[in-house]
Design an enzyme around this catalytic site. Sequence first.
Site, mmCIF file in Angstrom:
data_model
loop_
_atom_site.group_PDB
_atom_site.id
_atom_site.type_symbol
_atom_site.label_atom_id
_atom_site.label_comp_id
_atom_site.label_asym_id
_atom_site.label_seq_id
_atom_site.Cartn_x
_atom_site.Cartn_y
_atom_site.Cartn_z
ATOM 1 N N ASN A 29 0.804 -1.236 0.000
ATOM 2 C CA ASN A 29 0.000 0.000 0.000
ATOM 3 C C ASN A 29 0.836 1.284 0.000
ATOM 4 O O ASN A 29 0.385 2.306 -0.481
ATOM 5 C CB ASN A 29 -1.041 -0.010 1.126
ATOM 6 C CG ASN A 29 -0.428 -0.063 2.501
ATOM 7 O OD1 ASN A 29 0.746 -0.406 2.647
ATOM 8 N ND2 ASN A 29 -1.204 0.255 3.504
ATOM 9 N N GLU A 78 4.440 -3.801 12.356
ATOM 10 C CA GLU A 78 3.468 -2.719 12.084
ATOM 11 C C GLU A 78 2.302 -3.396 11.372
ATOM 12 O O GLU A 78 2.389 -3.712 10.186
ATOM 13 C CB GLU A 78 4.107 -1.651 11.175
ATOM 14 C CG GLU A 78 5.274 -0.917 11.806
ATOM 15 C CD GLU A 78 4.844 0.152 12.811
ATOM 16 O OE1 GLU A 78 3.633 0.432 12.918
ATOM 17 O OE2 GLU A 78 5.725 0.684 13.495
ATOM 18 N N CYS A 100 -3.256 1.657 6.697
ATOM 19 C CA CYS A 100 -3.467 1.036 8.006
ATOM 20 C C CYS A 100 -4.021 2.032 9.018
ATOM 21 O O CYS A 100 -4.556 1.638 10.036
ATOM 22 C CB CYS A 100 -2.162 0.442 8.506
ATOM 23 S SG CYS A 100 -0.864 1.664 8.507
ATOM 24 N N GLU A 107 8.157 3.222 14.300
ATOM 25 C CA GLU A 107 8.946 3.677 13.153
ATOM 26 C C GLU A 107 8.842 5.194 13.107
ATOM 27 O O GLU A 107 7.761 5.753 13.303
ATOM 28 C CB GLU A 107 8.426 3.064 11.858
ATOM 29 C CG GLU A 107 8.719 1.580 11.818
ATOM 30 C CD GLU A 107 8.402 0.924 10.491
ATOM 31 O OE1 GLU A 107 7.503 1.396 9.763
ATOM 32 O OE2 GLU A 107 9.063 -0.086 10.172
HETATM 33 P P1 NAP Z 1 0.336 -9.035 3.877
HETATM 34 O O1 NAP Z 1 -0.436 -9.967 3.040
HETATM 35 O O2 NAP Z 1 0.577 -9.386 5.287
HETATM 36 O O3 NAP Z 1 1.717 -8.816 3.093
HETATM 37 C C1 NAP Z 1 2.715 -7.965 3.561
HETATM 38 C C2 NAP Z 1 4.072 -8.497 3.158
HETATM 39 O O4 NAP Z 1 4.267 -9.765 3.769
HETATM 40 C C3 NAP Z 1 4.254 -8.718 1.658
HETATM 41 O O5 NAP Z 1 5.586 -8.435 1.314
HETATM 42 C C4 NAP Z 1 3.972 -10.191 1.510
HETATM 43 O O6 NAP Z 1 4.597 -10.768 0.394
HETATM 44 C C5 NAP Z 1 4.589 -10.720 2.781
HETATM 45 N N1 NAP Z 1 4.091 -12.025 3.196
HETATM 46 C C6 NAP Z 1 2.876 -12.571 2.984
HETATM 47 N N2 NAP Z 1 2.829 -13.816 3.520
HETATM 48 C C7 NAP Z 1 4.050 -14.047 4.069
HETATM 49 C C8 NAP Z 1 4.624 -15.142 4.761
HETATM 50 N N3 NAP Z 1 3.935 -16.251 5.014
HETATM 51 N N4 NAP Z 1 5.905 -15.031 5.183
HETATM 52 C C9 NAP Z 1 6.618 -13.907 4.943
HETATM 53 N N5 NAP Z 1 6.127 -12.839 4.298
HETATM 54 C C10 NAP Z 1 4.847 -12.896 3.880
HETATM 55 O O7 NAP Z 1 -0.299 -7.591 3.951
HETATM 56 P P2 NAP Z 1 -0.796 -6.674 2.775
HETATM 57 O O8 NAP Z 1 -2.124 -7.180 2.343
HETATM 58 O O9 NAP Z 1 0.260 -6.502 1.761
HETATM 59 O O10 NAP Z 1 -0.931 -5.262 3.525
HETATM 60 C C11 NAP Z 1 -2.078 -4.850 4.117
HETATM 61 C C12 NAP Z 1 -1.979 -4.926 5.616
HETATM 62 O O11 NAP Z 1 -0.836 -4.208 6.076
HETATM 63 C C13 NAP Z 1 -3.160 -4.264 6.289
HETATM 64 O O12 NAP Z 1 -3.626 -5.060 7.349
HETATM 65 C C14 NAP Z 1 -2.580 -2.961 6.832
HETATM 66 O O13 NAP Z 1 -3.263 -2.440 7.922
HETATM 67 C C15 NAP Z 1 -1.197 -3.371 7.155
HETATM 68 N N6 NAP Z 1 -0.322 -2.195 7.197
HETATM 69 C C16 NAP Z 1 0.132 -1.784 8.412
HETATM 70 C C17 NAP Z 1 0.922 -0.658 8.505
HETATM 71 C C18 NAP Z 1 1.429 -0.186 9.834
HETATM 72 O O14 NAP Z 1 2.338 0.636 9.850
HETATM 73 N N7 NAP Z 1 0.905 -0.667 10.945
HETATM 74 C C19 NAP Z 1 1.281 0.033 7.353
HETATM 75 C C20 NAP Z 1 0.802 -0.410 6.129
HETATM 76 C C21 NAP Z 1 -0.003 -1.548 6.073
HETATM 77 P P3 NAP Z 1 3.809 -11.013 -0.998
HETATM 78 O O15 NAP Z 1 3.430 -9.666 -1.471
HETATM 79 O O16 NAP Z 1 4.832 -11.668 -1.838
HETATM 80 O O17 NAP Z 1 2.630 -11.878 -0.675
#
Ligand code: NAP
Length: 490
Positions: A158, A256, A290, A465
């Site tokens: 994102n 995060e 997020c 962060e």
């Molecule tokens: P995600 O599915 O958890 O993916 C995030 C990252 O993790 C991607 O690089 C993904 O790789 C990787 N990943 C997925 N499965 C994995 C595994 N089993 N082992 C290691 N890495 C793995 O999250 P998203 O859908 O991209 O992002 C949305 C979420 O992020 C939302 O819940 C949002 O709230 C949260 N977010 C939080 C913050 C914060 O600062 N708190 C900031 C931004 C977003 P691939 O792309 O290759 O699958």
Amino acid sequence: MTSETTTPALLREAALVGGRWQASGEDGIAVHNPATGVMIGRVPSLGAAEVAEAIARATEAQKDWAARGARVRAAVLKAWHAEVLAHRDELAAILTAEQGKPLAEAAGEIDYGASYIEWYAEEARRVGGEMLAPLEPGKRMMTLKQPIGVVAAITPWNFPCAMVTRKLAPALASGCAVLLKPASQTPFTAIALALLAERAGLPSGLLSVLTGPAREIGGALTAAPEIRKLSFTGSTEVGSALYAQSAPGIKKLSLELGGNAPVIVFDDCDLDAAVEGTMQAKFRNGGQTCVCANRIFVQSGIYDAFRDRLTTRVKALKLGDGAEPGAEIGPMIDMAAVRKVLEHVDDAVSLGARLETGGTRASELGAHFVTPALLSGVTPEMAVFREETFGPVAPLLRFDSFDEAIRLANDTPFGLASYVFSRDMARILGAMEALEFGMVGVNTGLISAAEAPFGGVKMSGLGREGGREGIEDYLETKYVCLGGLEAAPC
Ligand code: NAP
């Protein structure tokens, strides 16, 4: 890039493995523009072998980098910051092509991402331990701050620039080496940032960008004893799995994770400011942040007026390809995101909410477009209340008393961002203290800055962060007790 546009020079179809660029073959991971569906390019599908190679190079490079001293590290980061700003438009074009957000927002993200590099270039020279008060003659106690070593970073789609720089800048400033796995849907911004870091003089092998299957790369990173820390931004589900995977090796973690942000609009607020602040907190990046407002609580006295004004603003939002001038909301990242938005709207309506506007597919624009929605009469049993929608849906709930608003706002296992709109100082202070969230925006919908600590409590994560805290997450405190100092009585 799409066939109608020229390919930016920074768009490199390659990963960076321990100082070696590895080009993608035809079997690489295809990256598509979410607005048009057109393939932008491919990145290599790497695995455990490349992770091992990157770790070996990073381990060597890190020792040398840490030994160069903070002034040199700060200078390299400053040069990197200048490179990023000099290529702002090109980076923004890559970011919009792979992520979908409007170009102006993408350029804003490049500035915001770059601000972390600048901030940590400055903070690099402010890291220091302390000399403690002498307890007895001939003895002294002191603390040193040292880089953790080789760290892994995993980032989401994102914010393809800012989520990367928020980790890389403090890690590199503190003297760590980094292995970054960017999101598979948005790897090109991260790759371009690495190319610019190389041009800025970052030593070879210090930074790797490893593209490929998440499970395999994540498994190799968490299993490696050389990796002393993992910094992850993404879903709570994956963060929790990585937490468990990191436990056997007792790695340090920054997580995060997801949010479920409340906005509390009290009836004494400046109504125009509250509507604008809610628009920013809700619809930035198409609701895919997020810290996005996920539940909007409005006090009874102004509920109708607020709903009507917000509905007018939501109806006026221009949906379109982020590369088109004037677009304010781009596409959802993929079909799963589209489905989640539509399911949340359907669920809310079936349980009695009223759809004031939007919430339908805009197929004429492309497969991933959904019209921005406003739901009124939302209640806590609805999915929009309990789960992070991660899309352009604004759910409104009515409340009467301060205590009721705080109780409903805290009724979630998540605790990242929260927002309050009021002109009453006692209400503001009371809410600031009672909200169980890592961040509170008061009379503003935009809260994040490189100078401030960003992060959550409860299931929204661990660590911070940004701010002074952000570099601490990449440092170890070593305590030294000096004895035998007869010449140094207390
Ligand atoms: P995600 O599915 O958890 O993916 C995030 C990252 O993790 C991607 O690089 C993904 O790789 C990787 N990943 C997925 N499965 C994995 C595994 N089993 N082992 C290691 N890495 C793995 O999250 P998203 O859908 O991209 O992002 C949305 C979420 O992020 C939302 O819940 C949002 O709230 C949260 N977010 C939080 C913050 C914060 O600062 N708190 C900031 C931004 C977003 P691939 O792309 O290759 O699958």
